[in-house]
Design a protein around this motif. Structure first.
Motif, PDB file in Angstrom:
ATOM      1  N   ASP A 123       0.852  -1.185   0.000  1.00  0.00           N
ATOM      2  CA  ASP A 123       0.000   0.000   0.000  1.00  0.00           C
ATOM      3  C   ASP A 123       0.892   1.240   0.000  1.00  0.00           C
ATOM      4  O   ASP A 123       2.110   1.146  -0.191  1.00  0.00           O
ATOM      5  N   GLY A 124       0.275   2.399   0.218  1.00  0.00           N
ATOM      6  CA  GLY A 124       1.041   3.634   0.187  1.00  0.00           C
ATOM      7  C   GLY A 124       2.126   3.704   1.235  1.00  0.00           C
ATOM      8  O   GLY A 124       3.148   4.375   1.046  1.00  0.00           O
ATOM      9  N   GLY A 125       1.926   3.035   2.381  1.00  0.00           N
ATOM     10  CA  GLY A 125       2.953   3.007   3.400  1.00  0.00           C
ATOM     11  C   GLY A 125       4.228   2.368   2.914  1.00  0.00           C
ATOM     12  O   GLY A 125       5.332   2.742   3.341  1.00  0.00           O
ATOM     13  N   ASN A 126       4.123   1.403   1.999  1.00  0.00           N
ATOM     14  CA  ASN A 126       5.305   0.775   1.421  1.00  0.00           C
ATOM     15  C   ASN A 126       5.918   1.637   0.324  1.00  0.00           C
ATOM     16  O   ASN A 126       7.129   1.846   0.285  1.00  0.00           O
ATOM     17  N   VAL A 127       5.084   2.141  -0.568  1.00  0.00           N
ATOM     18  CA  VAL A 127       5.589   2.922  -1.700  1.00  0.00           C
ATOM     19  C   VAL A 127       6.320   4.171  -1.221  1.00  0.00           C
ATOM     20  O   VAL A 127       7.364   4.544  -1.755  1.00  0.00           O
ATOM     21  N   GLU A 180      -7.098   5.741  -5.646  1.00  0.00           N
ATOM     22  CA  GLU A 180      -6.753   4.558  -4.866  1.00  0.00           C
ATOM     23  C   GLU A 180      -6.430   3.324  -5.718  1.00  0.00           C
ATOM     24  O   GLU A 180      -5.539   2.557  -5.373  1.00  0.00           O
ATOM     25  N   ILE A 181      -7.144   3.124  -6.801  1.00  0.00           N
ATOM     26  CA  ILE A 181      -6.937   1.924  -7.619  1.00  0.00           C
ATOM     27  C   ILE A 181      -6.033   2.217  -8.811  1.00  0.00           C
ATOM     28  O   ILE A 181      -5.060   1.502  -9.052  1.00  0.00           O
ATOM     29  N   GLY A 182      -6.337   3.274  -9.544  1.00  0.00           N
ATOM     30  CA  GLY A 182      -5.533   3.588 -10.723  1.00  0.00           C
ATOM     31  C   GLY A 182      -4.128   4.032 -10.384  1.00  0.00           C
ATOM     32  O   GLY A 182      -3.150   3.539 -10.953  1.00  0.00           O
ATOM     33  N   HIS A 183      -4.001   4.967  -9.443  1.00  0.00           N
ATOM     34  CA  HIS A 183      -2.675   5.483  -9.108  1.00  0.00           C
ATOM     35  C   HIS A 183      -1.810   4.406  -8.456  1.00  0.00           C
ATOM     36  O   HIS A 183      -0.607   4.318  -8.716  1.00  0.00           O
ATOM     37  N   SER A 184      -2.404   3.566  -7.606  1.00  0.00           N
ATOM     38  CA  SER A 184      -1.610   2.498  -6.987  1.00  0.00           C
ATOM     39  C   SER A 184      -1.112   1.517  -8.038  1.00  0.00           C
ATOM     40  O   SER A 184       0.014   1.022  -7.956  1.00  0.00           O
ATOM     41  N   SER A 185      -1.916   1.261  -9.066  1.00  0.00           N
ATOM     42  CA  SER A 185      -1.483   0.369 -10.136  1.00  0.00           C
ATOM     43  C   SER A 185      -0.256   0.926 -10.844  1.00  0.00           C
ATOM     44  O   SER A 185       0.711   0.209 -11.112  1.00  0.00           O
ATOM     45  N   ARG A 186      -0.275   2.238 -11.144  1.00  0.00           N
ATOM     46  CA  ARG A 186       0.855   2.842 -11.833  1.00  0.00           C
ATOM     47  C   ARG A 186       2.116   2.835 -10.964  1.00  0.00           C
ATOM     48  O   ARG A 186       3.224   2.545 -11.444  1.00  0.00           O
ATOM     49  N   LEU A 187       1.956   3.145  -9.680  1.00  0.00           N
ATOM     50  CA  LEU A 187       3.109   3.161  -8.788  1.00  0.00           C
ATOM     51  C   LEU A 187       3.702   1.764  -8.613  1.00  0.00           C
ATOM     52  O   LEU A 187       4.922   1.584  -8.649  1.00  0.00           O
ATOM     53  N   MET A 188       2.842   0.761  -8.409  1.00  0.00           N
ATOM     54  CA  MET A 188       3.332  -0.609  -8.210  1.00  0.00           C
ATOM     55  C   MET A 188       4.011  -1.137  -9.471  1.00  0.00           C
ATOM     56  O   MET A 188       5.040  -1.815  -9.409  1.00  0.00           O
TER      57      MET A 188
END
Length: 365
Positions: A123-127, A180-188
């Protein structure tokens, strides 16, 4: 709990190689429709009221190894669903929702010793390298041990936040989905090479979320419905057993009759590691709720993941564009929504009760 304001450099990483399934005489491949997969979901591993103890986790992994259970990789799971690989009739997929220091200290050494592949939902805490959470470099190291990294959004919003966004209108709902879904996909994807797996935060899902998963190229999404995954299961409604104790684990890895759960528990005791901690007494026919109350207690400990506005994930590879964070990520996390039961509410949408009629006014004296 706020995270640091500095940008976190991430680099492109290759998609982890498929970890070959450990074949044994007890587990020959069968036709696709005969395979059942028990997806085990683990939260916090360590000490605390809502945590699974390190000794119990090690015991469960020893049981999987000594029983000859086929522990498959995330890539095996996708290939089986696509019809390009046959698996044994009874398989287990290991997933983890807490990529934190406790996981690195207590779970990772056991997984490495057993040579089990696994799936971690970041999640964002990891990124953004929140203190106590594993940073991108640590997660990339895990990929070398057979791990794959999935997403469970950036802030893991409660069910009520998704519901209220829909009530507020299409624009607000779309913004939450994108953040939450789209941006996390791009970051991961930028950090780990691919992001094919998604875990619904706290098990809540709805039609808007599922449509977004297809748009952002997720292959599979997991709920918290405790049952076996089948070849016919919808890709974005994959069930998962959230392992809070030995009773849930025994139900998950029992592929026989319900009465056989007691035999699994007995075998589990024999696998207990060197720390001889007596297992809690549980009934063989224990019935666990689809959404456990402990989920709420776990989030109280975590508090809110607030990402720094305007933070940019800088990519080290030449020619790769930067991925900006959402313009505003400080939406407050609301109180947990009502529990949703797929048996009584198959649409997985909130149930609105009719208000009770007002009490009649007293008669005048």
């Amino acid at each position: 709990m706020a995270v640091g304001q500095a940008a976190v450099p991430v680099v492109s990483a290759p998609v982890p190689e498929v970890v070959t399934l450990r074949e044994s005489p007890k587990s020959p491949p069968v036709p696709r429709e005969r395979t059942r997969v028990a997806v085990l979901g683990y939260g916090k591993i360590g000490e605390g009221k809502v945590a699974l103890s390190p000794a119990a986790f090690e015991q469960q992994m020893m049981y999987l190894r000594e029983s000859g259970m086929s522990v498959i990789s995330p890539s095996d799971f996708i290939a089986w669903r696509a019809g390009t690989r046959m698996l044994p009739a009874q398989c287990v997929l290991l997933t983890f929702d807490k990529a934190d220091d406790g996981f690195a200290q207590h779970a990772l050494p056991v997984l490495q010793r057993c040579e089990f592949p696994f799936l971690v939902f970041a999640d964002g805490g990891n990124v953004y390298a929140r203190p106590g959470e594993l940073n991108p470099d640590s997660l990339r190291d895990m990929q070398l041990d057979g791990a794959e990294i999935g997403s469970q959004t950036l802030r893991r919003p409660y069910a009520m936040e998704w519901q209220m966004a829909q009530i507020a209108g299409e624009a607000r709902s779309r913004k939450l989905v994108e953040d939450e879904i789209g941006h996390s996909s791009r970051l991961m994807t930028a950090a780990f090479g691919a992001c094919r797996f998604f875990a619904y935060p706290w098990g809540y899902s709805d039609d808007v979320m599922r449509a977004a998963l297809a748009e952002f190229d997720y292959a599979v999404a997991f709920t918290r419905s405790p049952e076996k995954a089948l070849a016919t299961t919808e890709p974005y409604m994959q069930p998962r057993y959230m392992v809070k104790n030995d009773a849930v684990f025994a139900r998950a890895v029992n592929f026989g009759a319900p009465a056989d759960v007691a035999a699994v528990l007995d075998s589990l005791k024999a696998c207990r590691p060197a720390l001889d901690i007596a297992p809690a007494a549980v009934a063989a026919n224990v019935v666990m709720p689809v959404f456990a109350d402990d989920d709420v207690a776990e989030e109280v400990e975590d508090e809110e993941i607030v990402l720094p506005a305007g933070t940019t994930a800088t990519l080290a590879s030449a020619g790769t564009p930067e991925v900006p964070a959402p313009a505003s990520t400080s939406v407050p996390v609301l109180a947990p929504g009502p529990e949703l039961n797929p048996e009584t509410n198959p649409t997985n949408l909130p149930v609105v009760e009719d208000p009770a009629p007002p009490a009649p006014a007293p008669e005048p004296a």
